[in-house]
Design an enzyme around this catalytic site. Structure first.
Site, PDB file in Angstrom:
ATOM      1  N   HIS A 163     -57.762 -41.045 -76.523  1.00  0.00           N
ATOM      2  CA  HIS A 163     -58.183 -40.204 -75.533  1.00  0.00           C
ATOM      3  C   HIS A 163     -59.224 -39.157 -75.864  1.00  0.00           C
ATOM      4  O   HIS A 163     -58.823 -38.107 -76.378  1.00  0.00           O
ATOM      5  CB  HIS A 163     -56.926 -39.641 -74.620  1.00  0.00           C
ATOM      6  CG  HIS A 163     -56.003 -40.571 -74.227  1.00  0.00           C
ATOM      7  ND1 HIS A 163     -54.720 -40.546 -74.179  1.00  0.00           N
ATOM      8  CD2 HIS A 163     -56.185 -41.955 -73.793  1.00  0.00           C
ATOM      9  CE1 HIS A 163     -54.302 -41.790 -73.635  1.00  0.00           C
ATOM     10  NE2 HIS A 163     -55.204 -42.642 -73.278  1.00  0.00           N
ATOM     11  N   GLU A 166     -59.029 -35.308 -75.398  1.00  0.00           N
ATOM     12  CA  GLU A 166     -57.786 -34.680 -76.081  1.00  0.00           C
ATOM     13  C   GLU A 166     -58.421 -34.143 -77.414  1.00  0.00           C
ATOM     14  O   GLU A 166     -57.774 -34.729 -78.386  1.00  0.00           O
ATOM     15  CB  GLU A 166     -56.389 -35.368 -76.034  1.00  0.00           C
ATOM     16  CG  GLU A 166     -56.088 -35.627 -74.757  1.00  0.00           C
ATOM     17  CD  GLU A 166     -55.165 -37.195 -74.558  1.00  0.00           C
ATOM     18  OE1 GLU A 166     -54.867 -37.541 -73.314  1.00  0.00           O
ATOM     19  OE2 GLU A 166     -54.851 -37.611 -75.714  1.00  0.00           O
ATOM     20  N   HIS A 256     -52.336 -37.035 -79.789  1.00  0.00           N
ATOM     21  CA  HIS A 256     -52.663 -37.112 -78.635  1.00  0.00           C
ATOM     22  C   HIS A 256     -52.766 -35.320 -78.134  1.00  0.00           C
ATOM     23  O   HIS A 256     -52.365 -34.585 -78.638  1.00  0.00           O
ATOM     24  CB  HIS A 256     -51.956 -37.921 -77.379  1.00  0.00           C
ATOM     25  CG  HIS A 256     -52.395 -39.224 -77.618  1.00  0.00           C
ATOM     26  ND1 HIS A 256     -52.947 -39.977 -76.642  1.00  0.00           N
ATOM     27  CD2 HIS A 256     -52.126 -40.207 -78.467  1.00  0.00           C
ATOM     28  CE1 HIS A 256     -53.203 -41.114 -76.816  1.00  0.00           C
ATOM     29  NE2 HIS A 256     -52.281 -41.371 -77.805  1.00  0.00           N
ATOM     30  N   GLU A 332     -47.794 -35.283 -79.247  1.00  0.00           N
ATOM     31  CA  GLU A 332     -48.479 -34.631 -77.841  1.00  0.00           C
ATOM     32  C   GLU A 332     -48.740 -32.898 -78.271  1.00  0.00           C
ATOM     33  O   GLU A 332     -47.626 -32.287 -78.446  1.00  0.00           O
ATOM     34  CB  GLU A 332     -47.893 -34.754 -76.508  1.00  0.00           C
ATOM     35  CG  GLU A 332     -47.783 -36.014 -76.239  1.00  0.00           C
ATOM     36  CD  GLU A 332     -48.832 -36.833 -75.597  1.00  0.00           C
ATOM     37  OE1 GLU A 332     -49.836 -36.073 -75.327  1.00  0.00           O
ATOM     38  OE2 GLU A 332     -49.063 -38.105 -75.320  1.00  0.00           O
TER      39      GLU A 332
HETATM   40 ZN    ZN Z   1     -53.743 -39.051 -74.766  1.00  0.00          ZN
END
Ligand code: ZN
Length: 372
Positions: A163, A166, A256, A332
């Site tokens: 992504h 990010e 991420h 994350e």
């Molecule tokens: Zn992500």
């Protein structure tokens, strides 16, 4: 006053900038139109002028609830990014700032440029024992690059930035690679003797340059393509998954950022059909070792675990855990700050993301002997 986003990872549309006290802006959607949240733009000619910047389509973004408690970042030199007063009211993201310089940049998070990405690859491949390999081409025709280092039997894959908005994921990668490739670091040397590392610092360079939040240039969310990647829609995933099929995988980590939660946390592969007690123990051991290595990481908060058999198998972590029976995890990081260890001036930042990346050697060492 002049507002522009026509540069690497820029994203904003100016609706009305005639009055600095009431500037109306819109975030431009990703290709595919199903996501938007990343913004990055420059304002020139507003030194000492109180700016009220209103992102009027904030409510229509991918994670509108994530604007609650969020502070935008600003920079005068594009090196230091500091937090500025931001509120979410009436469906608009409202940024209040009086620039102390003629030119100021605003962004969702400290950007990680394509030039810096190329610098990272150049620096890494200059180190002894590191190979740079082109896995294929992206939709826009960029190289999808892999770094390989280490001589050991265990196979460790670490990827970041599926992504593209990010950006903290590639700041993390920078800190991780710097430590892994440091020849004076005994732990790094031990890991490279026992394992071979396959590292993809950016899975989605097209989306990054285009100023996307989640999608690639074909409009695909790459982390929903791992069950059936195609040459047309998700060549980035296809190239990496094919290479993984050739190497096998003993440990996989996918880095991420999370828009909402003010925490660093790990999301595992609990809901896959092939989930085992062994994978549960390895995941817990990895998390515990990361908590011990870096207090910016925690395990009390995170995503709810998938019920048995209910995992979405289109994601990298679930697909690869099932495919290889291996320890696979998504890491994350926050866009906001860490609630337990806050740093209000910068929030979660490039420096802290880099430090967390360097810390990852400890949990890898903790589980390495048990990966097969
Ligand atoms: Zn992500």
């Amino acid at each position: 006053m002049h507002i522009s986003a026509a540069f690497d990872s820029g994203n904003i549309e100016v609706v009305d900038a005639t009055r600095p006290s009431d500037v109306h802006l819109r975030i431009r959607p990703d290709a595919g139109k199903d996501h938007m949240q990343w913004f990055h733009f420059r304002v020139v000619g507003a030194r000492d002028t109180p700016l009220h910047l209103r992102i009027v389509n904030a409510r229509a973004c991918s994670y509108p609830q994530a604007w609650e408690g969020y502070q935008a970042v600003a920079s005068y030199d594009r090196e230091e990014w500091f937090r500025i007063p931001t509120t979410y009211e009436q469906g608009e993201l409202q940024i209040h700032h009086t620039p102390q310089s003629n030119a100021v940049w605003y962004a969702y998070f400290a950007p990680y440029s394509h030039d810096r990405h190329l610098d990272l690859l150049a620096a890494a491949q200059s180190e002894p024992g590191v190979a740079l390999e082109v896995l294929g081409q992206t939709v826009d025709g960029r190289d999808l690059d892999l770094l390989v280092t280490g001589t050991g039997e265990r196979v460790i894959w670490i990827i970041a930035r599926q992504h593209p908005g990010e950006s903290m994921a590639e700041w993390w990668m920078e800190g991780f690679l710097e430590r892994l490739l440091d020849e004076d670091d005994a732990l790094a040397n031990k890991l490279k003797a026992e394992a071979t590392f396959y590292v993809v610092p950016s899975m989605n360079p097209d989306g990054a340059v285009r100023g996307h939040l989640r999608n690639n240039a074909a409009g695909a969310n790459l982390n929903r393509e791992w069950h059936a990647p195609t040459r047309e829609r998700s060549p980035e995933v296809l190239a990496v998954r094919d290479r993984m099929d050739a190497t096998g995988v003993d440990l996989f980590l996918d880095v991420h950022g999370d828009e909402e939660l003010p925490y660093n946390f790990i999301s595992g592969a609990e809901g896959i059909p092939g989930w085992t007690e062994r994978l549960a123990e390895l995941t817990a051991a990895f998390e515990a070792a990361l908590v011990a290595a870096n207090p910016d990481f925690q395990t009390a908060h995170g995503y709810p675990q998938d019920a048995p058999g209910q995992a979405n198998m289109s994601m990298a972590t679930t697909q690869l855990a099932q495919r290889f029976g291996c320890l696979a995890m998504t890491l994350e990081q926050p866009f906001k700050d860490t609630a337990d260890t806050p740093e209000p001036e910068h929030g979660w930042s490039p420096a802290r993301a880099r430090a967390l990346g360097a810390s990852i050697l400890h949990p890898i060492a903790a589980v390495l002997p048990r990966l097969r």
